[in-house]
Design a protein around this motif. Sequence first.
Motif, PDB file in Angstrom:
ATOM      1  N   LEU A 217      15.218  -0.460 -44.469  1.00 27.15           N
ATOM      2  CA  LEU A 217      15.886   0.690 -44.919  1.00 27.15           C
ATOM      3  C   LEU A 217      15.865   1.940 -44.832  1.00 27.15           C
ATOM      4  N   SER A 218      14.624   2.269 -45.318  1.00 21.55           N
ATOM      5  CA  SER A 218      13.792   3.504 -45.230  1.00 21.55           C
ATOM      6  C   SER A 218      13.945   3.960 -43.672  1.00 21.55           C
ATOM      7  N   LEU A 219      13.632   2.907 -43.053  1.00 23.96           N
ATOM      8  CA  LEU A 219      13.107   3.247 -41.441  1.00 23.96           C
ATOM      9  C   LEU A 219      14.094   3.922 -40.951  1.00 23.96           C
ATOM     10  N   PHE A 221      17.639   4.472 -41.848  1.00 27.61           N
ATOM     11  CA  PHE A 221      18.724   4.886 -42.770  1.00 27.61           C
ATOM     12  C   PHE A 221      17.696   7.090 -43.432  1.00 27.61           C
ATOM     13  N   LEU A 222      16.640   6.470 -43.522  1.00 27.67           N
ATOM     14  CA  LEU A 222      15.853   8.195 -43.992  1.00 27.67           C
ATOM     15  C   LEU A 222      15.493   8.670 -43.118  1.00 27.67           C
ATOM     16  N   VAL A 223      14.429   7.838 -42.391  1.00 23.90           N
ATOM     17  CA  VAL A 223      13.409   8.571 -41.008  1.00 23.90           C
ATOM     18  C   VAL A 223      14.941   8.258 -40.119  1.00 23.90           C
ATOM     19  N   GLY A 224      15.916   7.354 -40.004  1.00 24.41           N
ATOM     20  CA  GLY A 224      16.368   7.647 -38.875  1.00 24.41           C
ATOM     21  C   GLY A 224      16.225   6.501 -36.830  1.00 24.41           C
ATOM     22  N   LYS A 225      15.223   5.553 -37.463  1.00 26.43           N
ATOM     23  CA  LYS A 225      14.721   5.111 -36.548  1.00 26.43           C
ATOM     24  C   LYS A 225      15.621   3.914 -36.007  1.00 26.43           C
ATOM     25  N   THR A 226      15.955   3.563 -34.926  1.00 23.82           N
ATOM     26  CA  THR A 226      16.306   2.667 -34.010  1.00 23.82           C
ATOM     27  C   THR A 226      15.870   0.812 -34.087  1.00 23.82           C
ATOM     28  N   GLN A 227      16.872   0.193 -34.582  1.00 20.20           N
ATOM     29  CA  GLN A 227      16.366  -1.262 -34.460  1.00 20.20           C
ATOM     30  C   GLN A 227      15.337  -1.559 -34.163  1.00 20.20           C
ATOM     31  N   ILE A 228      15.028  -1.509 -32.722  1.00 17.19           N
ATOM     32  CA  ILE A 228      13.790  -1.202 -31.652  1.00 17.19           C
ATOM     33  C   ILE A 228      13.092  -0.945 -32.478  1.00 17.19           C
ATOM     34  N   GLU A 229      12.848   0.372 -32.905  1.00 15.95           N
ATOM     35  CA  GLU A 229      11.981   1.020 -33.521  1.00 15.95           C
ATOM     36  C   GLU A 229      11.432   0.585 -33.668  1.00 15.95           C
ATOM     37  N   VAL A 230      12.183   0.072 -35.485  1.00 12.70           N
ATOM     38  CA  VAL A 230      11.480  -0.180 -36.385  1.00 12.70           C
ATOM     39  C   VAL A 230      11.306  -1.710 -35.957  1.00 12.70           C
ATOM     40  N   ARG A 232       9.117  -2.990 -33.881  1.00  9.39           N
ATOM     41  CA  ARG A 232       7.507  -2.734 -32.760  1.00  9.39           C
ATOM     42  C   ARG A 232       7.482  -2.316 -34.358  1.00  9.39           C
ATOM     43  N   GLU A 233       7.329  -1.136 -35.122  1.00  3.98           N
ATOM     44  CA  GLU A 233       6.508  -1.062 -36.162  1.00  3.98           C
ATOM     45  C   GLU A 233       6.250  -2.001 -37.446  1.00  3.98           C
TER      46      GLU A 233
END
Length: 256
Positions: A217-219, A221-230, A232-233
């Motif tokens: 949720l932080s990545l 809604f706070l960082v603004g990453k897409t689900q694909i980016e999340v 991968r991370e």
Amino acid sequence: MYVNKVEICGVNTARLRTLKEAEKMDLLRKAQAGDRAAREELISCNLRLVLSVVQKFTNRGENLDDLFQVGCVGLIKAIDNFDPNLGVKFSTYGVPMIIGEIRRYLRDNNMVRVSRSMRDTAYKAMQTKELLTGRNLREPTVEEIAAEMGCPKEDVVLALESIVEPSSLYDPVYSDGRDTIFVMDQIRDNCTDTDWLEEIALKQAMENLSEREKKILSLRFLVGKTQIEVSREIGISQAQVSRIEKGALERIKKQI
């Protein structure tokens, strides 16, 4: 400048009374029972909410007074259709309604008209991209997408570039049989303010979530990453990210 604008369509929103949540619920019940005065007060006291949404569209070159009026239509629809017994804040329901009304207005008044066949090609390309990403664990090239679809690369590029606004944020672009990923899940959020997160009390409710849920949720809604980016991370599939994200948000809503 429109930034921090408080007077719009002749209304100084800074002078409007701010309602507490309990007052909103009381007025909503009265308005839906036919009390016109309560309905008018609800509209007036929520114009700041409309303005906060409208300011997110300042980079589109549209007249903000026009967008404000369209946003007010979304606000009225939210007031007329909101169920006070849902157990969620009115703004949690109202903000998406206002955004949806503005997006429909922008789409319907777009000078560029995209044919149905080109739109279909674009969404098929989006689905194919997600399919290939899941299969190869990397984003495919345009050539690979075109080859999978069996059409010229130029058609894919033209179709994707023709889409300025999706017909709906809730259009499905991928499904693994259990979890559907929608267009809205693919959009990066570059907004830096925390109004929306504060509105749904995300920071407080996150204390009861697992570390993985908090990170996702932080990545998102706070960082603004897409689900694909999340995905991968963290090292899991996008479908798993979608499932964990939706489950965590449902738990948060129940706690509000």
